[in-house]
Design a protein around this motif. Structure first.
Motif, PDB file in Angstrom:
ATOM      1  N   GLN A 175     -11.343   5.476  -6.203  1.00 52.72           N
ATOM      2  CA  GLN A 175     -10.555   6.211  -5.069  1.00 52.72           C
ATOM      3  C   GLN A 175     -10.308   5.786  -3.912  1.00 52.72           C
ATOM      4  OE1 GLN A 175     -10.944  10.623  -4.839  1.00 52.72           O
ATOM      5  NE2 GLN A 175     -12.550  10.201  -6.528  1.00 52.72           N
ATOM      6  N   TYR A 176     -11.095   5.115  -3.010  1.00 54.56           N
ATOM      7  CA  TYR A 176     -11.785   4.394  -1.927  1.00 54.56           C
ATOM      8  C   TYR A 176     -11.724   3.446  -2.257  1.00 54.56           C
ATOM      9  CZ  TYR A 176     -14.375   3.415   2.091  1.00 54.56           C
ATOM     10  OH  TYR A 176     -14.862   3.779   3.267  1.00 54.56           O
ATOM     11  N   LEU A 177     -11.507   2.145  -3.290  1.00 53.06           N
ATOM     12  CA  LEU A 177     -10.594   0.767  -3.318  1.00 53.06           C
ATOM     13  C   LEU A 177      -9.366   0.993  -3.993  1.00 53.06           C
ATOM     14  CD1 LEU A 177     -13.381  -0.294  -6.370  1.00 53.06           C
ATOM     15  CD2 LEU A 177     -13.227  -1.090  -4.068  1.00 53.06           C
ATOM     16  N   ALA A 178      -8.971   1.801  -4.497  1.00 54.75           N
ATOM     17  CA  ALA A 178      -7.506   2.562  -3.905  1.00 54.75           C
ATOM     18  C   ALA A 178      -6.640   2.354  -3.029  1.00 54.75           C
ATOM     19  CB  ALA A 178      -6.979   3.609  -5.162  1.00 54.75           C
ATOM     20  N   TYR A 179      -7.364   3.033  -1.687  1.00 63.82           N
ATOM     21  CA  TYR A 179      -6.945   3.625  -1.173  1.00 63.82           C
ATOM     22  C   TYR A 179      -7.362   2.584   0.228  1.00 63.82           C
ATOM     23  CZ  TYR A 179      -6.522   5.877   3.567  1.00 63.82           C
ATOM     24  OH  TYR A 179      -6.418   6.458   5.122  1.00 63.82           O
ATOM     25  N   LYS A 180      -8.043   1.516  -0.127  1.00 60.58           N
ATOM     26  CA  LYS A 180      -7.443   0.430   1.352  1.00 60.58           C
ATOM     27  C   LYS A 180      -7.256  -0.884   0.439  1.00 60.58           C
ATOM     28  CE  LYS A 180     -12.010   0.885   3.880  1.00 60.58           C
ATOM     29  NZ  LYS A 180     -11.793   1.517   4.889  1.00 60.58           N
ATOM     30  N   VAL A 181      -7.287  -0.420  -0.785  1.00 57.63           N
ATOM     31  CA  VAL A 181      -5.994  -2.415  -1.301  1.00 57.63           C
ATOM     32  C   VAL A 181      -4.642  -1.830  -0.773  1.00 57.63           C
ATOM     33  CG1 VAL A 181      -5.434  -3.054  -3.468  1.00 57.63           C
ATOM     34  CG2 VAL A 181      -7.578  -2.435  -3.286  1.00 57.63           C
ATOM     35  N   LYS A 182      -4.302  -0.256  -1.603  1.00 57.65           N
ATOM     36  CA  LYS A 182      -2.990  -0.157  -1.028  1.00 57.65           C
ATOM     37  C   LYS A 182      -2.258  -0.051   0.752  1.00 57.65           C
ATOM     38  CE  LYS A 182      -2.847   5.448  -1.255  1.00 57.65           C
ATOM     39  NZ  LYS A 182      -2.593   6.498  -2.075  1.00 57.65           N
ATOM     40  N   ASN A 183      -3.470   0.573   1.475  1.00 54.98           N
ATOM     41  CA  ASN A 183      -3.450  -0.188   2.784  1.00 54.98           C
ATOM     42  C   ASN A 183      -3.792  -1.086   3.449  1.00 54.98           C
ATOM     43  OD1 ASN A 183      -2.788   3.179   4.133  1.00 54.98           O
ATOM     44  ND2 ASN A 183      -4.576   3.204   2.273  1.00 54.98           N
ATOM     45  N   ALA A 184      -4.211  -2.212   2.686  1.00 53.00           N
ATOM     46  CA  ALA A 184      -4.084  -3.466   3.187  1.00 53.00           C
ATOM     47  C   ALA A 184      -3.394  -4.203   3.677  1.00 53.00           C
ATOM     48  CB  ALA A 184      -4.874  -4.780   2.446  1.00 53.00           C
ATOM     49  N   PRO A 185      -2.372  -5.390   5.190  1.00 50.83           N
ATOM     50  CA  PRO A 185      -2.154  -5.455   5.445  1.00 50.83           C
ATOM     51  C   PRO A 185      -1.509  -6.700   4.716  1.00 50.83           C
ATOM     52  CG  PRO A 185      -4.109  -6.619   6.100  1.00 50.83           C
ATOM     53  CD  PRO A 185      -3.957  -5.519   5.579  1.00 50.83           C
ATOM     54  N   GLY A 186       0.199  -6.915   4.905  1.00 52.11           N
ATOM     55  CA  GLY A 186       0.908  -7.259   3.651  1.00 52.11           C
ATOM     56  C   GLY A 186       1.642  -6.755   2.889  1.00 52.11           C
ATOM     57  N   LYS A 187       2.597  -8.009   2.691  1.00 50.26           N
ATOM     58  CA  LYS A 187       3.778  -7.129   1.315  1.00 50.26           C
ATOM     59  C   LYS A 187       3.220  -7.793   0.610  1.00 50.26           C
ATOM     60  CE  LYS A 187       8.041  -6.364   3.879  1.00 50.26           C
ATOM     61  NZ  LYS A 187       9.210  -6.889   3.334  1.00 50.26           N
ATOM     62  N   LYS A 188       2.307  -8.771   0.329  1.00 55.58           N
ATOM     63  CA  LYS A 188       1.424  -9.003  -1.465  1.00 55.58           C
ATOM     64  C   LYS A 188       0.207  -9.072  -0.886  1.00 55.58           C
ATOM     65  CE  LYS A 188       3.047 -12.232  -3.507  1.00 55.58           C
ATOM     66  NZ  LYS A 188       3.790 -14.081  -4.828  1.00 55.58           N
ATOM     67  N   VAL A 189      -0.741  -7.955  -1.578  1.00 55.94           N
ATOM     68  CA  VAL A 189      -2.207  -7.552  -1.829  1.00 55.94           C
ATOM     69  C   VAL A 189      -2.567  -8.443  -2.637  1.00 55.94           C
ATOM     70  CG1 VAL A 189      -4.166  -6.858  -1.024  1.00 55.94           C
ATOM     71  CG2 VAL A 189      -1.578  -5.720   0.419  1.00 55.94           C
ATOM     72  N   ILE A 190      -3.665  -9.060  -2.662  1.00 56.77           N
ATOM     73  CA  ILE A 190      -4.526  -9.866  -3.851  1.00 56.77           C
ATOM     74  C   ILE A 190      -5.802  -9.204  -3.645  1.00 56.77           C
ATOM     75  CG2 ILE A 190      -6.105 -11.099  -4.793  1.00 56.77           C
ATOM     76  CD1 ILE A 190      -3.982 -13.155  -4.844  1.00 56.77           C
ATOM     77  N   ALA A 191      -6.436  -8.102  -4.891  1.00 57.25           N
ATOM     78  CA  ALA A 191      -7.486  -7.459  -4.773  1.00 57.25           C
ATOM     79  C   ALA A 191      -8.837  -7.741  -5.726  1.00 57.25           C
ATOM     80  CB  ALA A 191      -7.449  -6.636  -5.284  1.00 57.25           C
ATOM     81  N   ILE A 192      -9.579  -8.181  -5.339  1.00 57.00           N
ATOM     82  CA  ILE A 192     -10.893  -8.775  -6.121  1.00 57.00           C
ATOM     83  C   ILE A 192     -11.759  -8.230  -6.895  1.00 57.00           C
ATOM     84  CG2 ILE A 192     -12.396 -11.056  -6.685  1.00 57.00           C
ATOM     85  CD1 ILE A 192     -10.874 -12.119  -3.833  1.00 57.00           C
ATOM     86  N   LEU A 193     -11.246  -7.370  -7.443  1.00 55.01           N
ATOM     87  CA  LEU A 193     -12.816  -6.079  -8.206  1.00 55.01           C
ATOM     88  C   LEU A 193     -13.472  -6.394  -9.487  1.00 55.01           C
ATOM     89  CD1 LEU A 193      -9.323  -3.910  -7.876  1.00 55.01           C
ATOM     90  CD2 LEU A 193     -10.945  -4.177  -5.943  1.00 55.01           C
ATOM     91  N   GLY A 194     -14.466  -5.404  -9.928  1.00 55.63           N
ATOM     92  CA  GLY A 194     -15.274  -5.467 -11.462  1.00 55.63           C
ATOM     93  C   GLY A 194     -13.735  -5.002 -11.293  1.00 55.63           C
ATOM     94  N   ALA A 195     -14.461  -5.597 -13.365  1.00 56.51           N
ATOM     95  CA  ALA A 195     -12.910  -4.924 -14.284  1.00 56.51           C
ATOM     96  C   ALA A 195     -12.723  -3.567 -14.523  1.00 56.51           C
ATOM     97  CB  ALA A 195     -13.146  -5.286 -15.633  1.00 56.51           C
TER      98      ALA A 195
END
Length: 388
Positions: free
Chosen positions: A195-215
């Motif tokens: 939940q925490y990661l999803a919230y941070k990723v979708k609210n990251a700045p910009g229109k194209k966001v890359i998220a490096i995450l444990g699988a």
């Protein structure tokens, strides 16, 4: 490359999730390849500010004040964190990689491309504390035994094993096992952080966001991206239960009352109660220090402190013993530099002065806790004998 990333469309944003194995050199190379090809507006990494600082400052242990760690009551947390980090480092070295290399690729790309870097994970201390507060005493014992036994296994791990762990079916099977054995741990360690990661990723700045995450997290996050919720409750430390606080204070009060009542009936039996209390508390706490190979004065400190600190829930014998050990055997710069390698074995855990001090704190407290239980039973038994 396409089949290894997860692409999601959230409102006007394109979210590109990169599933990785944190100790795999192939994951690090893949992260670099994706970033160079996609040229994102921002990069999210699965780190909090403390782990980010640890990764960026390899010599951070030279500035660590072990006395402050003890005073802040973080010795146990720090020891567990060090052991887990060492285990991950050992796995990485087997594969010719370095722990956190894929996160460093994201950090370096952010600096190179001059784009925002988002630390998307929750504080590891918050996660550990929330896990600990949700476990029963028996679950805590089982958990610690599993962690310790796993940390010192010498089993080799292959890239094929890591590749299997990056597949959804294998991950789901692993998570089901964790949920079955420790359902509350899975909730805090995996689901809450999803939940925490999803919230941070979708609210990251910009229109194209890359998220490096444990699988493991890329699985649970895919639905959560489209849900609305507040993450503030996930950052809160659950308070200790009211009843546990009452119990912690009521035990010493009851024991003191029993000793006083015994003295009114039989002075010798009252003195026996005090003797039993001192011997059990002091001896078991001192034995904990002996197991940690502490200095003789540290062992004496634990023996003298435990019978008194056990009567005050705000104090702990291990804190006094740890401070004495830190004063007598001050850690050196070499201890700081060698801590990663020393933690690969039981011998190194005792050899390094930093981890030995942490062991003194933890083992002295465990001994004092056992002494409180056994000594308390002796006090109660002697009280009832005085009534006969």
């Amino acid at each position: 490359m396409e089949h290894q990333v997860v692409r999601l469309q959230y409102q006007e944003k394109e979210l590109i999730l990169i599933p990785t194995a944190h100790v795999s050199k192939d994951s690090a190379a893949f992260v670099k390849e994706v970033i160079e090809q996609e040229q994102p507006d921002s990069i999210c990494i699965e780190l909090d500010k403390d782990r980010y600082a640890s990764l960026k400052q390899q010599k951070k242990w030279q500035d660590t004040k072990i006395i402050d760690v003890i005073k802040q009551k973080k010795a146990g947390y720090l020891l567990v964190n060090l052991l887990l980090s060492s285990y991950q480092k050992k796995m990485a070295e087997q594969l010719g990689s370095s722990s956190g290399q894929e996160m460093m690729e994201g950090i370096q790309a952010s600096e190179r491309l001059n784009i925002p870097l988002v630390l998307a994970d929750r504080s590891i201390q918050t996660t550990f504390t929330r896990i600990w507060r949700t476990q029963s005493l028996w679950d805590k014992i089982k958990l610690l035994s599993i962690v310790v036994s796993t940390l010192f296994e010498n089993e080799e791990i292959s890239e094929e094993d890591l590749l299997a762990l990056q597949q959804e079916d294998a991950l789901n099977a692993a998570l089901q096992e964790v949920t079955k054995e420790f359902p509350k741990i899975a909730q805090v360690l995996v689901h809450e952080r999803d939940q925490y990661l999803a919230y941070k990723v979708k609210n990251a700045p910009g229109k194209k966001v890359i998220a490096i995450l444990g699988a493991a997290h890329t699985i649970g996050m895919q639905k959560l991206i489209y849900e609305e919720y507040d993450i503030q409750p996930l950052d809160e430390i659950p308070p200790k239960g009211k009843w546990s606080t009452i119990l912690l204070w009521s035990i010493p009060i009851i024991l003191i009352a029993l000793v006083i009542m015994t003295f009114t009936k039989d002075v010798d039996m009252g003195l026996s109660q005090i003797l039993y209390w001192v011997i059990w508390n002091g001896s078991l706490s001192a034995i904990g220090c002996m197991i940690a190979l502490a200095h003789p004065l540290t062992i004496l400190t634990a023996f003298l402190a435990a019978p008194l600190t056990s009567l005050n829930p705000m104090l702990a014998a291990g804190w006094f013993a740890g401070l004495m050990e830190a004063h007598l055997r001050k850690p050196t710069v070499k201890d700081s530099e060698d801590i990663g390698d020393d933690l690969h074995s039981f011998k190194g855990l005792w050899k390094n002065k930093i981890t030995r001090i942490l062991l003194v704190v933890v083992l002295a407290n465990i001994g004092s806790t056992l002494g409180t239980f056994i000594g308390g039973l002796s006090v109660v038994r002697t009280f009832f004998e005085s009534l006969l």
